[in-house]
Scaffold this motif. Structure first.
Motif, PDB file in Angstrom:
ATOM      1  N   THR A 216       0.818  -1.206   0.000  1.00 13.28           N
ATOM      2  CA  THR A 216       0.000   0.000   0.000  1.00 13.28           C
ATOM      3  C   THR A 216       0.853   1.258   0.000  1.00 13.28           C
ATOM      4  OG1 THR A 216      -1.690  -1.200   1.271  1.00 13.28           O
ATOM      5  CG2 THR A 216      -1.897   1.185   1.153  1.00 13.28           C
ATOM      6  N   VAL A 217       1.907   1.252   0.827  1.00 13.14           N
ATOM      7  CA  VAL A 217       2.797   2.413   0.897  1.00 13.14           C
ATOM      8  C   VAL A 217       3.502   2.624  -0.437  1.00 13.14           C
ATOM      9  CG1 VAL A 217       4.891   3.345   1.973  1.00 13.14           C
ATOM     10  CG2 VAL A 217       3.156   2.235   3.386  1.00 13.14           C
ATOM     11  N   LYS A 218       3.961   1.548  -1.058  1.00 12.19           N
ATOM     12  CA  LYS A 218       4.657   1.665  -2.342  1.00 12.19           C
ATOM     13  C   LYS A 218       3.742   2.216  -3.427  1.00 12.19           C
ATOM     14  CE  LYS A 218       8.063  -1.978  -1.442  1.00 12.19           C
ATOM     15  NZ  LYS A 218       8.530  -3.342  -1.797  1.00 12.19           N
ATOM     16  N   ILE A 219       2.464   1.847  -3.389  1.00 14.52           N
ATOM     17  CA  ILE A 219       1.513   2.390  -4.351  1.00 14.52           C
ATOM     18  C   ILE A 219       1.310   3.878  -4.098  1.00 14.52           C
ATOM     19  CG2 ILE A 219      -0.910   2.344  -5.073  1.00 14.52           C
ATOM     20  CD1 ILE A 219      -0.843  -0.682  -4.511  1.00 14.52           C
ATOM     21  N   SER A 220       1.210   4.247  -2.818  1.00 15.81           N
ATOM     22  CA  SER A 220       0.981   5.643  -2.460  1.00 15.81           C
ATOM     23  C   SER A 220       2.127   6.545  -2.898  1.00 15.81           C
ATOM     24  CB  SER A 220       0.766   5.771  -0.949  1.00 15.81           C
ATOM     25  OG  SER A 220       0.566   7.111  -0.566  1.00 15.81           O
ATOM     26  N   VAL A 221       3.370   6.048  -2.811  1.00 12.86           N
ATOM     27  CA  VAL A 221       4.531   6.877  -3.164  1.00 12.86           C
ATOM     28  C   VAL A 221       4.948   6.669  -4.621  1.00 12.86           C
ATOM     29  CG1 VAL A 221       5.368   6.855  -0.790  1.00 12.86           C
ATOM     30  CG2 VAL A 221       6.237   5.151  -2.394  1.00 12.86           C
ATOM     31  N   GLY A 222       4.209   5.831  -5.350  1.00 12.10           N
ATOM     32  CA  GLY A 222       4.474   5.661  -6.768  1.00 12.10           C
ATOM     33  C   GLY A 222       5.541   4.647  -7.115  1.00 12.10           C
ATOM     34  N   GLN A 223       5.923   3.796  -6.152  1.00  9.72           N
ATOM     35  CA  GLN A 223       6.933   2.776  -6.436  1.00  9.72           C
ATOM     36  C   GLN A 223       6.348   1.568  -7.154  1.00  9.72           C
ATOM     37  OE1 GLN A 223       9.013   1.747  -2.827  1.00  9.72           O
ATOM     38  NE2 GLN A 223      10.116   3.682  -2.735  1.00  9.72           N
ATOM     39  N   ILE A 224       5.024   1.433  -7.080  1.00  9.32           N
ATOM     40  CA  ILE A 224       4.330   0.365  -7.804  1.00  9.32           C
ATOM     41  C   ILE A 224       3.254   1.011  -8.672  1.00  9.32           C
ATOM     42  CG2 ILE A 224       2.806  -1.642  -7.608  1.00  9.32           C
ATOM     43  CD1 ILE A 224       4.175  -2.405  -5.063  1.00  9.32           C
ATOM     44  N   THR A 225       3.260   0.716  -9.960  1.00  5.50           N
ATOM     45  CA  THR A 225       2.261   1.252 -10.870  1.00  5.50           C
ATOM     46  C   THR A 225       1.003   0.382 -10.823  1.00  5.50           C
ATOM     47  OG1 THR A 225       3.052  -0.065 -12.743  1.00  5.50           O
ATOM     48  CG2 THR A 225       4.089   2.091 -12.388  1.00  5.50           C
ATOM     49  N   VAL A 226      -0.043   0.862 -11.468  1.00  7.49           N
ATOM     50  CA  VAL A 226      -1.297   0.121 -11.500  1.00  7.49           C
ATOM     51  C   VAL A 226      -1.113  -1.245 -12.152  1.00  7.49           C
ATOM     52  CG1 VAL A 226      -3.652   0.090 -12.407  1.00  7.49           C
ATOM     53  CG2 VAL A 226      -2.686   2.229 -11.535  1.00  7.49           C
ATOM     54  N   SER A 227      -0.358  -1.295 -13.243  1.00 10.25           N
ATOM     55  CA  SER A 227      -0.133  -2.569 -13.936  1.00 10.25           C
ATOM     56  C   SER A 227       0.680  -3.537 -13.077  1.00 10.25           C
ATOM     57  CB  SER A 227       0.575  -2.319 -15.270  1.00 10.25           C
ATOM     58  OG  SER A 227       1.829  -1.693 -15.069  1.00 10.25           O
ATOM     59  N   GLN A 228       1.622  -3.006 -12.298  1.00 11.23           N
ATOM     60  CA  GLN A 228       2.425  -3.852 -11.426  1.00 11.23           C
ATOM     61  C   GLN A 228       1.644  -4.316 -10.202  1.00 11.23           C
ATOM     62  OE1 GLN A 228       5.572  -0.976 -10.809  1.00 11.23           O
ATOM     63  NE2 GLN A 228       6.965  -2.060 -12.187  1.00 11.23           N
TER      64      GLN A 228
END
Length: 256
Positions: A216-228
């Protein structure tokens, strides 16, 4: 099932514990934003994000990211939701009275899952919305566009709610299997912390798919994209589906 949902929501609207939980969530949100306090299970947060929050000037977006890191603590507070919605009924075996009243066992489980999901969603939404309002009231800059802020916040709200519901789903299976409210509540506390610690120490690559708050944190800071994100989502969906089916199977075998 609809009658069960109405009964559960009616009971909660007349339970002081439900409102106390909301107050605690809002206080935690305020403390995080006002005092620039980053709490949570810290092993779930990227070190560069923590360093940036510690040394940089906070914006409203920074607050959202800090709240995302701190959201791991909320799950422990949300144990009260688990207890109020389903834990107490199984520990006291009062669920038998509900089942005897005519509701199907599958309808009973579905209603409980929906009730917990809605409760968690509303609490998480209040947590983020209040934090954003506090940041704006303090005169902080957005740090991004309104569109990006809102999309990031809504995505984080949805993902956080979903991941917490997965852990609760596993706890429901344990509750029905053992009838132990304490044991299932302890599982909610131990599971995410144990996964985070083991992932940090053992470096097992596959654990990232169940290290929910780190994701969740990685998604929030942009380290994981939607496709990933989709592989993580499918793993969680599979776990929740298995837990739901197990819950149905176990309660079907419960004697009244």
């Amino acid at each position: 099932m609809l009658n069960q949902l109405r009964a559960d929501f009616y009971r909660q609207t007349h339970t002081i514990g439900h409102y106390l939980l909301l107050v605690l969530v809002l206080i935690y949100s305020f403390v995080t934003i006002y005092f620039k306090s980053v709490g949570g299970v810290m092993v779930s947060a990227p070190e560069d994000t923590l360093a940036q929050l510690a040394s940089g000037t906070w914006t409203v977006l920074s607050g959202v990211r800090a709240m995302t890191i701190g959201a791991s603590i909320l799950m422990y507070a949300f144990i009260s939701i688990f207890v109020m919605v389903i834990g107490y009924e199984f520990s006291q075996e009062t669920y038998k009275n509900t089942l005897i009243s005519g509701i199907s066992r599958s309808g009973f489980i579905v209603a409980k899952y929906i009730t917990m999901l809605v409760d968690i969603l509303l609490q998480i939404l209040a947590y983020y919305v209040f934090g954003i309002l506090v940041g704006l009231a303090m005169g902080r800059k957005l740090g991004t566009s309104w569109g990006h802020l809102l999309s990031t916040t809504l995505a984080t709200v949805g993902i956080t709610t979903f991941f917490i519901s997965v852990v609760f789903g596993m706890a429901v299976v344990l509750l029905i299997l053992t009838g132990s409210q304490i044991g299932s509540a302890a599982f909610i506390v131990i599971f995410p912390l144990a996964v985070s610690i083991i992932a940090a120490v053992a470096h097992w690559h596959w654990l990232k798919y169940i290290n929910f708050f780190s994701t969740t944190v990685k998604i929030s800071v942009g380290q994981i994209t939607v496709s990933q994100f989709w592989p993580y989502a499918w793993v969680s969906i599979a776990i929740l589906a298995v837990c739901f089916l197990l819950s149905l199977g176990l309660i079907q075998r419960k004697e009244l």
